[in-house]
Scaffold this motif. Sequence first.
Motif, PDB file in Angstrom:
ATOM      1  N   ILE A  23      37.030  42.502  29.293  1.00  0.00           N
ATOM      2  CA  ILE A  23      36.634  43.194  30.517  1.00  0.00           C
ATOM      3  C   ILE A  23      36.082  42.186  31.518  1.00  0.00           C
ATOM      4  N   LEU A  24      36.824  42.001  32.607  1.00  0.00           N
ATOM      5  CA  LEU A  24      36.368  41.130  33.685  1.00  0.00           C
ATOM      6  C   LEU A  24      35.500  41.911  34.669  1.00  0.00           C
ATOM      7  N   HIS A  25      35.811  43.213  34.815  1.00  0.00           N
ATOM      8  CA  HIS A  25      35.080  44.047  35.771  1.00  0.00           C
ATOM      9  C   HIS A  25      35.167  45.491  35.300  1.00  0.00           C
ATOM     10  N   GLU A  26      34.022  46.137  35.150  1.00  0.00           N
ATOM     11  CA  GLU A  26      34.018  47.501  34.633  1.00  0.00           C
ATOM     12  C   GLU A  26      34.280  48.553  35.700  1.00  0.00           C
ATOM     13  N   GLY A  27      34.162  48.182  36.946  1.00  0.00           N
ATOM     14  CA  GLY A  27      34.423  49.142  38.002  1.00  0.00           C
ATOM     15  C   GLY A  27      33.314  49.197  39.019  1.00  0.00           C
ATOM     16  N   VAL A  28      33.200  50.341  39.702  1.00  0.00           N
ATOM     17  CA  VAL A  28      32.385  50.449  40.896  1.00  0.00           C
ATOM     18  C   VAL A  28      30.916  50.118  40.670  1.00  0.00           C
ATOM     19  N   LYS A  29      30.380  50.415  39.509  1.00  0.00           N
ATOM     20  CA  LYS A  29      28.947  50.197  39.265  1.00  0.00           C
ATOM     21  C   LYS A  29      28.656  48.838  38.625  1.00  0.00           C
ATOM     22  N   ASP A  30      29.702  48.052  38.396  1.00  0.00           N
ATOM     23  CA  ASP A  30      29.519  46.776  37.699  1.00  0.00           C
ATOM     24  C   ASP A  30      29.314  45.657  38.726  1.00  0.00           C
ATOM     25  N   HIS A  31      28.136  45.118  38.790  1.00  0.00           N
ATOM     26  CA  HIS A  31      27.854  44.001  39.695  1.00  0.00           C
ATOM     27  C   HIS A  31      27.608  42.704  38.929  1.00  0.00           C
TER      28      HIS A  31
ATOM     29  N   LYS B 161      48.610  29.130  48.949  1.00  0.00           N
ATOM     30  CA  LYS B 161      48.757  30.209  49.914  1.00  0.00           C
ATOM     31  C   LYS B 161      47.874  29.936  51.120  1.00  0.00           C
ATOM     32  N   HIS B 162      48.349  30.398  52.284  1.00  0.00           N
ATOM     33  CA  HIS B 162      47.571  30.188  53.510  1.00  0.00           C
ATOM     34  C   HIS B 162      46.205  30.852  53.419  1.00  0.00           C
ATOM     35  N   SER B 163      46.113  31.977  52.747  1.00  0.00           N
ATOM     36  CA  SER B 163      44.848  32.700  52.648  1.00  0.00           C
ATOM     37  C   SER B 163      44.104  32.377  51.356  1.00  0.00           C
ATOM     38  N   HIS B 164      44.539  31.348  50.652  1.00  0.00           N
ATOM     39  CA  HIS B 164      43.983  31.049  49.336  1.00  0.00           C
ATOM     40  C   HIS B 164      42.542  30.558  49.448  1.00  0.00           C
ATOM     41  N   CYS B 165      41.655  31.223  48.766  1.00  0.00           N
ATOM     42  CA  CYS B 165      40.268  30.776  48.694  1.00  0.00           C
ATOM     43  C   CYS B 165      39.658  31.341  47.422  1.00  0.00           C
ATOM     44  N   SER B 166      38.520  30.809  47.049  1.00  0.00           N
ATOM     45  CA  SER B 166      37.869  31.261  45.829  1.00  0.00           C
ATOM     46  C   SER B 166      37.447  32.727  45.971  1.00  0.00           C
ATOM     47  N   PRO B 167      37.564  33.506  44.893  1.00  0.00           N
ATOM     48  CA  PRO B 167      37.163  34.915  44.962  1.00  0.00           C
ATOM     49  C   PRO B 167      35.669  35.058  45.224  1.00  0.00           C
ATOM     50  N   GLN B 168      35.327  36.100  45.961  1.00  0.00           N
ATOM     51  CA  GLN B 168      33.937  36.443  46.220  1.00  0.00           C
ATOM     52  C   GLN B 168      33.625  37.776  45.531  1.00  0.00           C
ATOM     53  N   VAL B 169      32.344  38.108  45.439  1.00  0.00           N
ATOM     54  CA  VAL B 169      31.941  39.326  44.746  1.00  0.00           C
ATOM     55  C   VAL B 169      32.598  40.560  45.338  1.00  0.00           C
ATOM     56  N   ASP B 170      32.732  40.590  46.675  1.00  0.00           N
ATOM     57  CA  ASP B 170      33.281  41.785  47.299  1.00  0.00           C
ATOM     58  C   ASP B 170      34.791  41.910  47.125  1.00  0.00           C
ATOM     59  N   CYS B 171      35.430  40.928  46.466  1.00  0.00           N
ATOM     60  CA  CYS B 171      36.876  41.019  46.204  1.00  0.00           C
ATOM     61  C   CYS B 171      37.184  42.001  45.069  1.00  0.00           C
ATOM     62  N   PHE B 172      36.218  42.264  44.211  1.00  0.00           N
ATOM     63  CA  PHE B 172      36.499  42.958  42.960  1.00  0.00           C
ATOM     64  C   PHE B 172      36.832  44.435  43.139  1.00  0.00           C
ATOM     65  N   GLY B 173      36.325  45.042  44.172  1.00  0.00           N
ATOM     66  CA  GLY B 173      36.638  46.432  44.425  1.00  0.00           C
ATOM     67  C   GLY B 173      35.972  47.373  43.447  1.00  0.00           C
ATOM     68  N   SER B 174      36.510  48.585  43.373  1.00  0.00           N
ATOM     69  CA  SER B 174      35.889  49.636  42.559  1.00  0.00           C
ATOM     70  C   SER B 174      36.635  49.905  41.265  1.00  0.00           C
ATOM     71  N   GLU B 175      37.767  49.274  41.078  1.00  0.00           N
ATOM     72  CA  GLU B 175      38.596  49.552  39.904  1.00  0.00           C
ATOM     73  C   GLU B 175      38.353  48.509  38.820  1.00  0.00           C
ATOM     74  N   ALA B 176      38.320  48.947  37.589  1.00  0.00           N
ATOM     75  CA  ALA B 176      38.100  48.044  36.462  1.00  0.00           C
ATOM     76  C   ALA B 176      39.244  47.034  36.343  1.00  0.00           C
ATOM     77  N   ILE B 177      38.890  45.828  35.896  1.00  0.00           N
ATOM     78  CA  ILE B 177      39.881  44.779  35.631  1.00  0.00           C
ATOM     79  C   ILE B 177      39.782  44.426  34.152  1.00  0.00           C
ATOM     80  N   GLU B 178      40.876  44.643  33.451  1.00  0.00           N
ATOM     81  CA  GLU B 178      40.905  44.439  32.002  1.00  0.00           C
ATOM     82  C   GLU B 178      41.999  43.457  31.628  1.00  0.00           C
ATOM     83  N   VAL B 179      41.673  42.527  30.761  1.00  0.00           N
ATOM     84  CA  VAL B 179      42.657  41.591  30.216  1.00  0.00           C
ATOM     85  C   VAL B 179      43.132  42.120  28.873  1.00  0.00           C
ATOM     86  N   PHE B 180      44.445  42.093  28.650  1.00  0.00           N
ATOM     87  CA  PHE B 180      45.021  42.628  27.419  1.00  0.00           C
ATOM     88  C   PHE B 180      44.995  41.579  26.314  1.00  0.00           C
ATOM     89  N   ALA B 181      43.800  41.073  26.019  1.00  0.00           N
ATOM     90  CA  ALA B 181      43.662  40.004  25.028  1.00  0.00           C
ATOM     91  C   ALA B 181      43.943  40.482  23.611  1.00  0.00           C
TER      92      ALA B 181
END
Length: 776
Positions: free
Chosen positions: A182-190, A134-154
């Motif tokens: 759990i990749l990201h718990e949400g807004v308070k997860d740094h 992708k033209h905008s393809h780059c490695s994710p940064q910390v500020d990409c994660f946002g405030s919403e939890a990211i969960e894998v359905f393992a």
Amino acid sequence: MLEQLLAKSVDGTDASQHTTLRQHLADVFESAIGVVDASGCDQLAAFGLSPSQWYDRFRQTVLLSAAIHDLGKANNHFQRMIAGDSKPQAIRHEWISVWLAEQPVVKAWLLPAVDRCERCWHIAMAAVAGHHPKHSHCSPQVDCFGSEAIEVFAEHAGFRSCLLQIQSQLGLGEPPSQISTILHEGVKDHQRPRQFCSMVQQLADFFADEIFVDPPWRRFCACVKACVIASDVAGSALWEHLDTQASRQNWITETLNRRPSTEQLESIVTNRLDGNMLREFQLAIAGSDASITLVEAGCGSGKTVAAYQWAGQQHAGRRLWFCYPTTGTATAGFQGYLLEAETNDPNKQSVVDGADLFHSRQQYDMLQMLGSRESDETMDDTSVRVESLKAWDTKTVACTVDSLLSILQNQRRGLYSWPAISQSAIVFDEVHSYDDMLFGNLLTFLRELPGIPVLVMTASLPTSRRNAIEKAAKGGNRSFCCVAGPEDLEQLPRYIRHKLGVSVTRDDALELVRDEFDSGGRVLWISNTVERTRKLGLELADCNARVYHSRFIYKDRVDRHNEVTAMFDSTDAGCATTTQVAEMSLDLKHATLLVTELAPIPALIQRLGRLNRAIHPDQPAEERPVRPFIVIDPVRDDGEFSSAPYRESDLELARTWLDSLGTEPLSQEQLVEAWRAMDISEKIELETSGWLTGGIETPVDAIRTAGYGVTVIRENDLPNAKRDRSVVAYTLPMNYPVSDNWQLGNYRHGGFPVASETAIDYCSETGAVWSTFVII
């Protein structure tokens, strides 16, 4: 809990079997087996990597990548998105696939698939992370994660089923049962985002320290990534047309083993020669067994037919990709060499067996040439995938150079076609027309892919560029050969500067054109801008003037092209006023006078090549007169000199070159030698390739210097485009408008912005110009 884990969105309530994550992974894995088995050795050899040393690890790395590439789609953001939610993923699914694989228990389970080779493991991670360029393809940064939890359905049964499938495919032990979800718990997860980015940085550091410094491994990485992307294309598309695993495997095997025979290629030569014999110069080209052969010969010397003989004589068993600089030249090359008359109906033509045309407007051109009724919607990713799979099944390809060199900058067409490209011999035609960036990409291709034989053809080339090609050949440990044009044709006097010399004004030229027309001649006038070309068409209407430039609706441009070439094929008087499009895409046999605005030296040599093309050394002297040319200053309506679109310094060099030519008859050889005698220094650099150096990223970039235009569809043409189901036929390339209020809101049709009815003044005979007054 979701009923099924999906890899793709579906219409209706029942998911197609192949849209489930498990089946999609299986489809891509099966395709990867077919692609590697049918073309893996060719892919490695293209990079100069010995299959005997690299094939086993190549197969292992590709299959591991294919087996796990989309595991990361089993996350809440992705599953919600394909269910119809417009909110995008915070972290793209391919990076989540890498995160899953990098978990210690998962890596320990998967690592035996590549014989515990850390380099192969990291390259597999790069292939997984980068399988969606992708033209905008780059490695994710910390500020990409946002405030919403990211969960894998393992813990989902569908995910467990995917792991069991991978176990079976790769011959692994029992899959791990304790996988982080759990990749990201949400807004308070740094902490987790920082850990994730640390993982990405460690991968990048490994590439910097271990892969990029070792050229064979760097090439191996690029090879793996392209193979995985191509396998994903096949796995995603073939099931819609072939309903069994066996039929898909057979298709891949059969298509990637289709190659033109010597007889098929030589039949193209025989048809073109029409009973004549190959000349000594053409035999020299055909006889070159060098890895890179550079041919420098003037316009009309017969380079193209010799190229087909070269492919048949030196590289039978390889596909042939014939790369032209523009869509117009690609279509003309296809029509001139790869169409043949049907003996039972002289009004119809058929395609030479296994040949095809590939560029962005190919479907419309095929419709015009063959009467095909295929739909021609714009080339979205699905369309590009289908067209790329057609390239796998094509023995002889006529295409734009972009279709091939685009692979160096991770553009879709090139990457998707990689298995076929790796099996090919390549012809690059008209390389004198390449801008600095495109030429730099060519040099990179020549150096980095030493296993692909290449024929480079040009009418003229400065010494600096010729030396750069030879240097790239040496850098890739390639053999190199240069074939000069036929002396009798190159030294044949063809042109003479008009007796009025440098003092010819535009008004003088208009009078001379009318005199030539009245005496039955055919005049070609080349201007540097569309505006002056259109104006001339109106001024020379009394000389049966035809206007041809790029700023036509595509269907009208095809008609104007055919009108101009027909005019110069006849003996009737006429005049054509054109832009730079004439430099390559017009095969004009009987022009008797050339008028051209001052342009850079290579452009002027090409423009002169349109004049007196039918002359031949075998003709009696009285049947091969020299023809006059006139060079005038490019001036605006206010009478002021205008160098646009060129650099003024290049025009000054051209003026010096013209002065050195004198007033005697000139040959093609004299034009080129006068240019080389100027000893113009040119800094030439290879372009950095995102494909070859991207590592864990797959950045997309341009291969040419960016143009200054926009392709639109006029609101007036929308009904016709929808009726004909042909978007491309009605596309219109324009320069960027001065005003911002030309577009019909944000409305697009087929991916192209729609220009309002009042934005463009258009005539099918003279083309388009932006309106001076626009009302939305």
